[in-house]
Enzyme design. Structure first.
Site, PDB file in Angstrom:
ATOM      1  N   ASP A  33       0.834  -1.210   0.000  1.00 49.27           N
ATOM      2  CA  ASP A  33       0.000   0.000   0.000  1.00 49.27           C
ATOM      3  C   ASP A  33       0.868   1.259   0.000  1.00 49.27           C
ATOM      4  O   ASP A  33       1.986   1.249   0.521  1.00 49.27           O
ATOM      5  CB  ASP A  33      -0.918  -0.025   1.232  1.00 49.27           C
ATOM      6  CG  ASP A  33      -2.093   0.937   1.094  1.00 49.27           C
ATOM      7  OD1 ASP A  33      -2.346   1.423  -0.026  1.00 49.27           O
ATOM      8  OD2 ASP A  33      -2.758   1.192   2.116  1.00 49.27           O
ATOM      9  N   GLY A  34       0.328   2.335  -0.567  1.00 50.72           N
ATOM     10  CA  GLY A  34       0.989   3.642  -0.491  1.00 50.72           C
ATOM     11  C   GLY A  34       1.572   4.144  -1.807  1.00 50.72           C
ATOM     12  O   GLY A  34       2.261   5.171  -1.824  1.00 50.72           O
ATOM     13  N   ARG A  37       0.245   7.764  -2.566  1.00 51.84           N
ATOM     14  CA  ARG A  37       0.847   8.805  -1.723  1.00 51.84           C
ATOM     15  C   ARG A  37       2.305   9.026  -2.074  1.00 51.84           C
ATOM     16  O   ARG A  37       2.815  10.141  -2.030  1.00 51.84           O
ATOM     17  CB  ARG A  37       0.688   8.423  -0.234  1.00 51.84           C
ATOM     18  CG  ARG A  37      -0.680   8.770   0.317  1.00 51.84           C
ATOM     19  CD  ARG A  37      -0.965   8.034   1.596  1.00 51.84           C
ATOM     20  NE  ARG A  37      -1.333   6.647   1.341  1.00 51.84           N
ATOM     21  CZ  ARG A  37      -1.463   5.720   2.283  1.00 51.84           C
ATOM     22  NH1 ARG A  37      -1.228   6.031   3.545  1.00 51.84           N
ATOM     23  NH2 ARG A  37      -1.816   4.504   1.959  1.00 51.84           N
ATOM     24  N   TRP A  38       2.983   7.981  -2.447  1.00 54.66           N
ATOM     25  CA  TRP A  38       4.394   8.093  -2.862  1.00 54.66           C
ATOM     26  C   TRP A  38       4.493   9.029  -4.068  1.00 54.66           C
ATOM     27  O   TRP A  38       5.360   9.906  -4.130  1.00 54.66           O
ATOM     28  CB  TRP A  38       4.935   6.706  -3.204  1.00 54.66           C
ATOM     29  CG  TRP A  38       6.369   6.670  -3.623  1.00 54.66           C
ATOM     30  CD1 TRP A  38       7.450   6.458  -2.812  1.00 54.66           C
ATOM     31  CD2 TRP A  38       6.893   6.846  -4.956  1.00 54.66           C
ATOM     32  NE1 TRP A  38       8.612   6.498  -3.552  1.00 54.66           N
ATOM     33  CE2 TRP A  38       8.297   6.731  -4.867  1.00 54.66           C
ATOM     34  CE3 TRP A  38       6.319   7.081  -6.210  1.00 54.66           C
ATOM     35  CZ2 TRP A  38       9.140   6.847  -5.979  1.00 54.66           C
ATOM     36  CZ3 TRP A  38       7.144   7.201  -7.309  1.00 54.66           C
ATOM     37  CH2 TRP A  38       8.535   7.089  -7.192  1.00 54.66           C
ATOM     38  N   HIS A  50       2.417   3.369  -8.971  1.00 56.25           N
ATOM     39  CA  HIS A  50       2.166   1.952  -9.279  1.00 56.25           C
ATOM     40  C   HIS A  50       3.310   1.366 -10.099  1.00 56.25           C
ATOM     41  O   HIS A  50       3.728   0.234  -9.905  1.00 56.25           O
ATOM     42  CB  HIS A  50       0.848   1.793 -10.043  1.00 56.25           C
ATOM     43  CG  HIS A  50      -0.351   2.239  -9.257  1.00 56.25           C
ATOM     44  ND1 HIS A  50      -0.535   1.920  -7.933  1.00 56.25           N
ATOM     45  CD2 HIS A  50      -1.430   2.988  -9.607  1.00 56.25           C
ATOM     46  CE1 HIS A  50      -1.678   2.446  -7.503  1.00 56.25           C
ATOM     47  NE2 HIS A  50      -2.240   3.102  -8.503  1.00 56.25           N
ATOM     48  N   SER A  78      -7.661  -5.315  -5.240  1.00 54.68           N
ATOM     49  CA  SER A  78      -8.776  -5.839  -4.452  1.00 54.68           C
ATOM     50  C   SER A  78     -10.080  -5.703  -5.243  1.00 54.68           C
ATOM     51  O   SER A  78     -10.172  -4.909  -6.194  1.00 54.68           O
ATOM     52  CB  SER A  78      -8.899  -5.087  -3.121  1.00 54.68           C
ATOM     53  OG  SER A  78      -9.502  -3.817  -3.319  1.00 54.68           O
ATOM     54  N   THR A  79     -11.079  -6.461  -4.801  1.00 60.75           N
ATOM     55  CA  THR A  79     -12.387  -6.368  -5.464  1.00 60.75           C
ATOM     56  C   THR A  79     -12.982  -4.970  -5.257  1.00 60.75           C
ATOM     57  O   THR A  79     -13.886  -4.569  -5.991  1.00 60.75           O
ATOM     58  CB  THR A  79     -13.360  -7.438  -4.917  1.00 60.75           C
ATOM     59  OG1 THR A  79     -13.301  -7.430  -3.483  1.00 60.75           O
ATOM     60  CG2 THR A  79     -13.004  -8.819  -5.415  1.00 60.75           C
ATOM     61  N   GLU A  80     -12.481  -4.244  -4.276  1.00 61.66           N
ATOM     62  CA  GLU A  80     -12.962  -2.872  -4.021  1.00 61.66           C
ATOM     63  C   GLU A  80     -12.208  -1.837  -4.869  1.00 61.66           C
ATOM     64  O   GLU A  80     -12.656  -0.695  -5.016  1.00 61.66           O
ATOM     65  CB  GLU A  80     -12.798  -2.511  -2.536  1.00 61.66           C
ATOM     66  CG  GLU A  80     -13.788  -3.219  -1.616  1.00 61.66           C
ATOM     67  CD  GLU A  80     -13.542  -4.723  -1.467  1.00 61.66           C
ATOM     68  OE1 GLU A  80     -12.352  -5.125  -1.447  1.00 61.66           O
ATOM     69  OE2 GLU A  80     -14.502  -5.486  -1.403  1.00 61.66           O
ATOM     70  N   ARG A  84     -12.035   2.819  -8.226  1.00 59.24           N
ATOM     71  CA  ARG A  84     -11.098   3.912  -8.569  1.00 59.24           C
ATOM     72  C   ARG A  84     -11.382   4.458  -9.967  1.00 59.24           C
ATOM     73  O   ARG A  84     -12.057   3.807 -10.768  1.00 59.24           O
ATOM     74  CB  ARG A  84      -9.663   3.390  -8.477  1.00 59.24           C
ATOM     75  CG  ARG A  84      -9.329   2.994  -7.053  1.00 59.24           C
ATOM     76  CD  ARG A  84      -7.891   2.594  -6.903  1.00 59.24           C
ATOM     77  NE  ARG A  84      -7.604   2.289  -5.510  1.00 59.24           N
ATOM     78  CZ  ARG A  84      -6.413   2.283  -4.971  1.00 59.24           C
ATOM     79  NH1 ARG A  84      -5.353   2.553  -5.699  1.00 59.24           N
ATOM     80  NH2 ARG A  84      -6.249   2.000  -3.698  1.00 59.24           N
ATOM     81  N   LEU A 144      10.246 -20.627  -5.061  1.00 53.70           N
ATOM     82  CA  LEU A 144       9.265 -19.719  -4.436  1.00 53.70           C
ATOM     83  C   LEU A 144       7.928 -19.738  -5.180  1.00 53.70           C
ATOM     84  O   LEU A 144       7.903 -19.648  -6.408  1.00 53.70           O
ATOM     85  CB  LEU A 144       9.816 -18.286  -4.446  1.00 53.70           C
ATOM     86  CG  LEU A 144       8.846 -17.227  -3.898  1.00 53.70           C
ATOM     87  CD1 LEU A 144       8.839 -17.252  -2.368  1.00 53.70           C
ATOM     88  CD2 LEU A 144       9.212 -15.833  -4.394  1.00 53.70           C
ATOM     89  N   SER A 209      -8.336  -4.454   4.941  1.00 55.98           N
ATOM     90  CA  SER A 209      -8.909  -4.130   3.637  1.00 55.98           C
ATOM     91  C   SER A 209      -9.361  -5.388   2.873  1.00 55.98           C
ATOM     92  O   SER A 209      -9.033  -5.570   1.698  1.00 55.98           O
ATOM     93  CB  SER A 209      -7.911  -3.317   2.793  1.00 55.98           C
ATOM     94  OG  SER A 209      -7.545  -2.134   3.470  1.00 55.98           O
TER      95      SER A 209
HETATM   96  C1  IPE Z   1      -5.520  -2.600  -0.235  1.00 54.94           C
HETATM   97  O1  IPE Z   1      -5.152  -1.278  -0.376  1.00 54.94           O
HETATM   98  C2  IPE Z   1      -5.498  -3.283  -1.570  1.00 54.94           C
HETATM   99  C3  IPE Z   1      -4.186  -3.458  -2.186  1.00 54.94           C
HETATM  100  C4  IPE Z   1      -3.045  -3.134  -1.659  1.00 54.94           C
HETATM  101  C5  IPE Z   1      -4.214  -4.060  -3.476  1.00 54.94           C
HETATM  102  P1  IPE Z   1      -6.221  -0.103  -0.530  1.00 54.94           P
HETATM  103  O2  IPE Z   1      -5.456   1.133  -0.686  1.00 54.94           O
HETATM  104  O3  IPE Z   1      -7.186  -0.450  -1.594  1.00 54.94           O
HETATM  105  O4  IPE Z   1      -6.970  -0.183   0.882  1.00 54.94           O
HETATM  106  P2  IPE Z   1      -7.838   0.926   1.636  1.00 54.94           P
HETATM  107  O5  IPE Z   1      -8.852   1.435   0.659  1.00 54.94           O
HETATM  108  O6  IPE Z   1      -6.897   2.006   2.076  1.00 54.94           O
HETATM  109  O7  IPE Z   1      -8.415   0.198   2.790  1.00 54.94           O
HETATM  110  C1  IPE Z   2      -1.509   0.323  -3.343  1.00 56.17           C
HETATM  111  O1  IPE Z   2      -1.307   1.692  -3.380  1.00 56.17           O
HETATM  112  C2  IPE Z   2      -1.782  -0.247  -4.709  1.00 56.17           C
HETATM  113  C3  IPE Z   2      -3.165  -0.671  -4.910  1.00 56.17           C
HETATM  114  C4  IPE Z   2      -4.135  -0.595  -4.044  1.00 56.17           C
HETATM  115  C5  IPE Z   2      -3.487  -1.221  -6.186  1.00 56.17           C
HETATM  116  P1  IPE Z   2      -2.508   2.725  -3.383  1.00 56.17           P
HETATM  117  O2  IPE Z   2      -2.876   3.004  -4.790  1.00 56.17           O
HETATM  118  O3  IPE Z   2      -3.614   2.262  -2.517  1.00 56.17           O
HETATM  119  O4  IPE Z   2      -1.812   4.002  -2.762  1.00 56.17           O
HETATM  120  P2  IPE Z   2      -2.409   4.963  -1.665  1.00 56.17           P
HETATM  121  O5  IPE Z   2      -2.867   4.116  -0.530  1.00 56.17           O
HETATM  122  O6  IPE Z   2      -3.527   5.695  -2.314  1.00 56.17           O
HETATM  123  O7  IPE Z   2      -1.271   5.845  -1.295  1.00 56.17           O
HETATM  124 MG    MG Z   3      -4.026   2.461  -0.571  1.00 57.37          MG
END
Ligand code: IPE
Ligand code: IPE
Ligand code: MG
Length: 253
Positions: A33-34, A37-38, A50, A78-80, A84, A144, A209
């Site tokens: 995650d992140g 924001r990065w 990404h 994720s399915t959520e 985006r 692996l 999540s």
């Molecule tokens: C969780 O990250 C899904 C993945 C890393 C693929 P999200 O960024 O989607 O999670 P929330 O929305 O902050 O919970």
């Molecule tokens: C994780 O990074 C990658 C996926 C969820 C696909 P994010 O895209 O969620 O990055 P933040 O959380 O918005 O920084």
């Molecule tokens: Mg995120």
């Protein structure tokens, strides 16, 4: 000039330096995650995060091999995440193909087996075909297991498992009396995999999540504020070393 000799692939061992920990986790799951924001911190579009994150995946695979991790499950989509913006979703769906285009030969070279968990059949053709090809090309590898959670949602996985189980009851393949934790596990995408020993989440968020809700029942959690594109060998190593210190009791004393 190098010649491909697939016949020998199975016997090939990696050139990686190996580091033996006292108590290495067999199965590490990571919520990567992140990325957004990065990118934002750098004044870049989210997709730049990404893209950067994709190269980190490749590096972390090498580190996992080095530390004798057997299964690495990476939450990629994720399915959520379909919520985006369309352009971001499209970019994320193109990443697996891009990743495999660049790194599949190296994965094969290093005896990595590629698999996925999640709703695979509904992915765009270009994603599904690239990943399916990689699965087939690596299916005989016994190093692996690199397991991508792609279009994965844990609640959906559980509902799907219950439906399949109930249809097996209807078809008299099993009876309700057969149902126990082990049998139910067989109906999840992770059928046959041991539960994760260690879960890592980057970016400072401390939530699941919708990731592996059933499978993480006794997993050790490790959180870091580091954003996924900045994740590296040293931080991964720290997580592995911290894991060594954990006392897993599973309800015992
Ligand atoms: C969780 O990250 C899904 C993945 C890393 C693929 P999200 O960024 O989607 O999670 P929330 O929305 O902050 O919970
Ligand atoms: C994780 O990074 C990658 C996926 C969820 C696909 P994010 O895209 O969620 O990055 P933040 O959380 O918005 O920084
Ligand atoms: Mg995120």
């Amino acid at each position: 000039m190098s010649m491909k000799l697939p016949f020998f692939r199975k016997k090939r061992t990696t050139n990686f330096e190996r580091i033996t920990l006292d108590n290495p986790p067999d199965h590490v799951a990571i919520i990567m995650d992140g990325n957004g924001r990065w990118a934002k911190k750098r004044g870049l579009p989210r997709i730049a995060g990404h893209k950067e994150g994709m190269d980190v995946v490749k590096n972390i695979v090498s580190v996992a091999i080095k530390y004798n991790v057997k299964v690495l499950t990476l939450y990629a989509f994720s399915t959520e995440n379909w919520k985006r913006p369309k352009a971001e979703v499209e970019f994320l769906m193109k990443l697996p193909k891009e990743f495999l285009h660049v790194y599949l030969p190296e994965m094969i070279e290093n005896n990595v087996r590629i698999e996925t968990i999640g709703e695979f059949d509904v992915l765009p053709d270009y994603t599904r075909e690239a990943v399916q090809y990689a699965k087939e090309q690596t299916s005989q590898n016994d190093g692996l297991l690199l397991n991508f959670a792609l279009n994965y949602g844990s609640r959906l996985e559980i509902i799907r498992g219950i439906k399949q189980m109930m249809s097996d009851v209807d078809a008299s393949k099993i009876t309700l009396d057969d149902l126990d934790e082990q049998l139910f596990s067989n109906y999840l995408y992770t059928n046959g995999l041991s539960d994760p020993d260690l879960l890592i989440r980057t970016s400072g968020e401390q939530r699941l999540s919708n990731f592996l809700l059933w499978q993480l029942a006794y997993t050790e959690f490790w959180f870091t504020d580091v954003l996924w594109p900045d994740f590296n060998e040293e931080i991964f190593r720290q997580a592995l070393l911290d894991y060594q210190q954990r006392k897993r009791r599973y309800g015992g004393i």
